[in-house]
Design an enzyme around this catalytic site. Structure first.
Site, PDB file in Angstrom:
ATOM      1  N   HIS A   1     -52.152 -35.896  -9.967  1.00 58.46           N
ATOM      2  CA  HIS A   1     -51.402 -36.491  -8.858  1.00 58.46           C
ATOM      3  C   HIS A   1     -50.392 -35.478  -8.317  1.00 58.46           C
ATOM      4  O   HIS A   1     -49.242 -35.441  -8.779  1.00 58.46           O
ATOM      5  CB  HIS A   1     -50.665 -37.752  -9.327  1.00 58.46           C
ATOM      6  CG  HIS A   1     -51.541 -38.956  -9.473  1.00 58.46           C
ATOM      7  ND1 HIS A   1     -51.640 -39.931  -8.503  1.00 58.46           N
ATOM      8  CD2 HIS A   1     -52.373 -39.320 -10.483  1.00 58.46           C
ATOM      9  CE1 HIS A   1     -52.497 -40.862  -8.902  1.00 58.46           C
ATOM     10  NE2 HIS A   1     -52.957 -40.516 -10.096  1.00 58.46           N
TER      11      HIS A   1
ATOM     12  N   GLU B   1     -48.769 -35.588  -5.637  1.00 53.39           N
ATOM     13  CA  GLU B   1     -47.640 -36.239  -4.953  1.00 53.39           C
ATOM     14  C   GLU B   1     -46.460 -36.472  -5.897  1.00 53.39           C
ATOM     15  O   GLU B   1     -45.311 -36.579  -5.456  1.00 53.39           O
ATOM     16  CB  GLU B   1     -48.081 -37.557  -4.306  1.00 53.39           C
ATOM     17  CG  GLU B   1     -48.322 -38.719  -5.254  1.00 53.39           C
ATOM     18  CD  GLU B   1     -49.733 -38.780  -5.818  1.00 53.39           C
ATOM     19  OE1 GLU B   1     -50.164 -39.871  -6.235  1.00 53.39           O
ATOM     20  OE2 GLU B   1     -50.405 -37.714  -5.861  1.00 53.39           O
TER      21      GLU B   1
ATOM     22  N   CYS C   1     -56.960 -37.952  -7.894  1.00 50.47           N
ATOM     23  CA  CYS C   1     -57.281 -38.741  -9.086  1.00 50.47           C
ATOM     24  C   CYS C   1     -58.492 -39.647  -8.826  1.00 50.47           C
ATOM     25  O   CYS C   1     -59.612 -39.158  -8.764  1.00 50.47           O
ATOM     26  CB  CYS C   1     -56.063 -39.528  -9.550  1.00 50.47           C
ATOM     27  SG  CYS C   1     -56.220 -40.122 -11.258  1.00 50.47           S
TER      28      CYS C   1
END
Length: 228
Positions: free
Chosen positions: A205, A207, A106
């Site tokens: 993102h 994660e 990002c």
């Protein structure tokens, strides 16, 4: 008994802010661990020196990048973190000089582009004439990856679903980078360098999507290349 579990795990330096970013840090830490690495948190307070000992660099998400770094409109009301900007520019300089793998997430993808000489759209809605732009942690955005790109090979897909937490995006692409992913609107969602062994940036993102194989593949590739 001595715990030897971390000795075979490559050290991945992960940038975050001094304030906030706690959820992103913990999820990045988890994703790196599940991929076989060990995450080390770097903040403006700690400085970039851990990059000299790290096996790879992960530039995490967070506040907007200061517009002065790419000749943007500094009068816009955005939340910036100049100390973190400095941290990540210093860390990138060290990482690229050492030739270690780099992944930008990002804000991190935007920072790679700015560091190498590119610019940003400071507000997507204004730049693309949109009434609204969905921001969500859920994988509801479709991203098309360029045929034959290295990122697509890593993710084993030419089309993925991703989340979207940004309101800024890459505008002018830096020299030496390729735009290899775009959403339905045409906004750049992924970049890579053909000249670096491992230099990628994704606008989403991964994660937050540690339960989806294409996104965990990014962390696995980062750790795998860091062993080399």
């Amino acid at each position: 008994m001595t715990d030897n579990s971390n000795k075979s795990r490559p050290l991945i330096a992960v940038t975050t802010s001094n304030r906030g970013s706690r959820m992103m840090w913990w999820l990045n830490r988890l994703s790196v661990y599940l991929a076989g690495g060990k995450a080390h948190r770097m903040t403006p307070d700690t400085g970039p020196e851990a990059t000299r000992d790290a096996d790879a660099l992960l530039i995490g998400g967070g506040d907007d990048i200061g517009a002065a770094l790419y000749q943007g409109d500094v009068s816009l009301d955005i939340r910036i973190d100049p100390k973190r900007d400095h941290l990540e520019q210093s860390a990138l300089a060290i990482a690229l000089e050492r030739g270690i793998p780099v992944l930008g997430v990002c804000r991190g993808a935007q920072m790679i582009n700015v560091f190498l000489g590119g610019s940003l759209h400071q507000e997507i809605k204004d730049a693309f004439g949109l009434k609204k732009y969905r921001r969500t942690t859920l994988p509801l955005k479709h991203v098309h990856l360029s045929s034959g790109c290295r990122l697509g090979q890593i993710m084993a897909r030419d089309k993925i679903t991703a989340n979207s937490l940004h309101h800024q995006a890459i505008d002018r692409l830096a020299p030496g980078l390729n735009a290899v992913g775009r959403d339905e609107i045409g906004i750049i969602q992924a970049i890579e360098s053909p000249d670096h062994p491992f230099l990628f940036g994704v606008q989403w993102h991964p994660e937050f999507l540690f339960w989806q194989r294409p996104h965990t593949a990014l962390f696995k590739a980062l750790v795998r290349h860091s062993r080399q």
